[in-house]
Design a protein around this motif. Structure first.
Motif, PDB file in Angstrom:
ATOM      1  N   HIS A 105      -7.969   6.955   3.517  1.00 50.35           N
ATOM      2  CA  HIS A 105      -6.975   6.005   4.032  1.00 50.35           C
ATOM      3  C   HIS A 105      -7.609   4.875   4.832  1.00 50.35           C
ATOM      4  O   HIS A 105      -7.098   3.747   4.820  1.00 50.35           O
ATOM      5  CB  HIS A 105      -5.913   6.734   4.848  1.00 50.35           C
ATOM      6  CG  HIS A 105      -4.968   7.509   3.988  1.00 50.35           C
ATOM      7  ND1 HIS A 105      -4.196   6.932   3.000  1.00 50.35           N
ATOM      8  CD2 HIS A 105      -4.677   8.833   3.946  1.00 50.35           C
ATOM      9  CE1 HIS A 105      -3.472   7.849   2.400  1.00 50.35           C
ATOM     10  NE2 HIS A 105      -3.751   9.021   2.950  1.00 50.35           N
ATOM     11  N   ARG A 106      -8.714   5.125   5.509  1.00 50.96           N
ATOM     12  CA  ARG A 106      -9.398   4.007   6.182  1.00 50.96           C
ATOM     13  C   ARG A 106      -9.906   3.006   5.160  1.00 50.96           C
ATOM     14  O   ARG A 106      -9.903   1.792   5.415  1.00 50.96           O
ATOM     15  CB  ARG A 106     -10.532   4.524   7.062  1.00 50.96           C
ATOM     16  CG  ARG A 106     -10.059   5.117   8.363  1.00 50.96           C
ATOM     17  CD  ARG A 106     -11.210   5.350   9.313  1.00 50.96           C
ATOM     18  NE  ARG A 106     -12.265   6.132   8.717  1.00 50.96           N
ATOM     19  CZ  ARG A 106     -12.567   7.383   9.077  1.00 50.96           C
ATOM     20  NH1 ARG A 106     -11.900   7.985  10.051  1.00 50.96           N
ATOM     21  NH2 ARG A 106     -13.539   8.030   8.491  1.00 50.96           N
ATOM     22  N   THR A 149       5.150  10.738   6.724  1.00 49.12           N
ATOM     23  CA  THR A 149       5.563   9.337   6.625  1.00 49.12           C
ATOM     24  C   THR A 149       6.197   8.822   7.916  1.00 49.12           C
ATOM     25  O   THR A 149       6.550   7.651   7.998  1.00 49.12           O
ATOM     26  CB  THR A 149       6.570   9.141   5.471  1.00 49.12           C
ATOM     27  OG1 THR A 149       7.779   9.843   5.772  1.00 49.12           O
ATOM     28  CG2 THR A 149       6.001   9.616   4.139  1.00 49.12           C
ATOM     29  N   GLN A 167      -8.383   2.270   2.433  1.00 51.23           N
ATOM     30  CA  GLN A 167      -7.209   1.470   2.105  1.00 51.23           C
ATOM     31  C   GLN A 167      -6.978   0.395   3.162  1.00 51.23           C
ATOM     32  O   GLN A 167      -6.679  -0.754   2.842  1.00 51.23           O
ATOM     33  CB  GLN A 167      -5.974   2.361   1.985  1.00 51.23           C
ATOM     34  CG  GLN A 167      -6.009   3.284   0.798  1.00 51.23           C
ATOM     35  CD  GLN A 167      -4.841   4.269   0.791  1.00 51.23           C
ATOM     36  OE1 GLN A 167      -4.277   4.598   1.823  1.00 51.23           O
ATOM     37  NE2 GLN A 167      -4.509   4.743  -0.399  1.00 51.23           N
ATOM     38  N   VAL A 168      -7.138   0.781   4.437  1.00 51.10           N
ATOM     39  CA  VAL A 168      -6.921  -0.182   5.517  1.00 51.10           C
ATOM     40  C   VAL A 168      -7.963  -1.300   5.448  1.00 51.10           C
ATOM     41  O   VAL A 168      -7.616  -2.470   5.662  1.00 51.10           O
ATOM     42  CB  VAL A 168      -6.912   0.510   6.899  1.00 51.10           C
ATOM     43  CG1 VAL A 168      -6.885  -0.508   8.032  1.00 51.10           C
ATOM     44  CG2 VAL A 168      -5.714   1.452   7.012  1.00 51.10           C
ATOM     45  N   PHE A 225       1.417   3.524   2.155  1.00 48.52           N
ATOM     46  CA  PHE A 225       2.221   3.625   3.375  1.00 48.52           C
ATOM     47  C   PHE A 225       2.707   2.255   3.827  1.00 48.52           C
ATOM     48  O   PHE A 225       3.142   2.089   4.968  1.00 48.52           O
ATOM     49  CB  PHE A 225       1.437   4.346   4.482  1.00 48.52           C
ATOM     50  CG  PHE A 225       1.234   5.804   4.170  1.00 48.52           C
ATOM     51  CD1 PHE A 225       2.270   6.714   4.311  1.00 48.52           C
ATOM     52  CD2 PHE A 225       0.023   6.256   3.689  1.00 48.52           C
ATOM     53  CE1 PHE A 225       2.101   8.054   3.992  1.00 48.52           C
ATOM     54  CE2 PHE A 225      -0.152   7.590   3.372  1.00 48.52           C
ATOM     55  CZ  PHE A 225       0.890   8.490   3.518  1.00 48.52           C
ATOM     56  N   ALA A 230       0.847  -1.195   0.000  1.00 49.44           N
ATOM     57  CA  ALA A 230       0.000   0.000   0.000  1.00 49.44           C
ATOM     58  C   ALA A 230       0.886   1.249   0.000  1.00 49.44           C
ATOM     59  O   ALA A 230       2.106   1.162   0.180  1.00 49.44           O
ATOM     60  CB  ALA A 230      -0.908  -0.001   1.236  1.00 49.44           C
ATOM     61  N   HIS A 286      -0.031   7.212   9.858  1.00 50.90           N
ATOM     62  CA  HIS A 286      -0.102   8.381   8.982  1.00 50.90           C
ATOM     63  C   HIS A 286      -1.354   9.203   9.282  1.00 50.90           C
ATOM     64  O   HIS A 286      -1.297  10.438   9.351  1.00 50.90           O
ATOM     65  CB  HIS A 286      -0.080   7.967   7.510  1.00 50.90           C
ATOM     66  CG  HIS A 286      -0.517   9.057   6.588  1.00 50.90           C
ATOM     67  ND1 HIS A 286       0.268  10.154   6.303  1.00 50.90           N
ATOM     68  CD2 HIS A 286      -1.689   9.240   5.917  1.00 50.90           C
ATOM     69  CE1 HIS A 286      -0.394  10.965   5.486  1.00 50.90           C
ATOM     70  NE2 HIS A 286      -1.582  10.436   5.241  1.00 50.90           N
ATOM     71  N   HIS A 335       1.277   1.401   9.576  1.00 50.16           N
ATOM     72  CA  HIS A 335       1.845   2.676   9.130  1.00 50.16           C
ATOM     73  C   HIS A 335       0.776   3.573   8.496  1.00 50.16           C
ATOM     74  O   HIS A 335       0.827   4.801   8.633  1.00 50.16           O
ATOM     75  CB  HIS A 335       3.012   2.455   8.174  1.00 50.16           C
ATOM     76  CG  HIS A 335       3.930   3.623   8.100  1.00 50.16           C
ATOM     77  ND1 HIS A 335       5.254   3.508   7.812  1.00 50.16           N
ATOM     78  CD2 HIS A 335       3.731   4.948   8.284  1.00 50.16           C
ATOM     79  CE1 HIS A 335       5.820   4.712   7.818  1.00 50.16           C
ATOM     80  NE2 HIS A 335       4.903   5.595   8.091  1.00 50.16           N
ATOM     81  N   THR A 336      -0.204   2.988   7.828  1.00 53.96           N
ATOM     82  CA  THR A 336      -1.295   3.792   7.269  1.00 53.96           C
ATOM     83  C   THR A 336      -2.090   4.449   8.397  1.00 53.96           C
ATOM     84  O   THR A 336      -2.419   5.645   8.327  1.00 53.96           O
ATOM     85  CB  THR A 336      -2.208   2.933   6.377  1.00 53.96           C
ATOM     86  OG1 THR A 336      -1.411   2.343   5.335  1.00 53.96           O
ATOM     87  CG2 THR A 336      -3.329   3.758   5.766  1.00 53.96           C
TER      88      THR A 336
END
Length: 176
Positions: free
Chosen positions: A152-153, A87, A155-156, A42, A40, A51, A47-48
């Motif tokens: 980003h959530r 990051t 993505q998680v 991050f 991904a 971030h 790490h995501t």
């Protein structure tokens, strides 16, 4: 104007609700699996999520610096290590990361509960992470703030599904 603030209050409740579900789902993985590079942006789930905490602190610091006193946004809560950027792994410990998320979500809801109705219309002035001066209505930054978290959530949740963990329904409409 009340509808605009009410919308952000709804997004803050959704933010907390989604984060609670997401972090509970993440706990079905061990620390190594949460930190595994999954390709991904991050790298890992951990790490995501780190971030997001860091970006939230950066944005909340910008909001707090606009001349309106927000008791819900104390400097200690929004502190980031010197030299940290979007990051940086500022919370390598899972329980520390989860605690930071809980504290931020509570502060975000309190911030919006106390927000003057005219705040979203004020002109925000700040420098971005590259030092470029920015100026625009606060509502645009507030919309970005919540949209960034949702992005980003999402993505998680995809990374969790790839790891065999179904976080369940996360749509905003499921909250209302």
């Amino acid at each position: 104007m009340d509808a605009l603030i009410d919308n952000y209050r709804l997004l803050a409740r959704y933010n907390r609700w989604f984060n609670e579900r997401l972090y509970d789902s993440c706990e079905r993985l061990d620390d190594a699996a949460r930190k595994q590079d999954r390709g991904a942006f991050f790298g890992s789930i951990h790490h995501t999520l780190t971030h997001l905490v860091l970006a939230d602190k950066m944005w909340l610091r910008r909001f707090a610096a606009q001349g309106t006193a927000f008791a819900a946004l104390p400097a200690a809560l929004l502190a980031v290590p010197d030299g940290a950027d979007y990051t940086s792994d500022i919370h390598p410990d899972w329980l520390d990361l989860r605690g930071a998320r809980l504290a931020l979500d509570a502060a975000i809801e309190a911030w919006l509960a106390d927000m003057p109705t005219q705040f979203p219309l004020c002109t925000m002035r700040y420098s971005n992470t590259k030092g470029v001066p920015r100026a625009h209505p606060a509502w645009q930054a507030m919309t970005h703030f919540f949209n960034h978290q949702t992005h980003h959530r999402g993505q998680v949740t995809a990374l969790l599904m790839q790891a065999g963990v179904d976080p369940g329904v996360t749509d905003l409409i499921a909250l209302v």
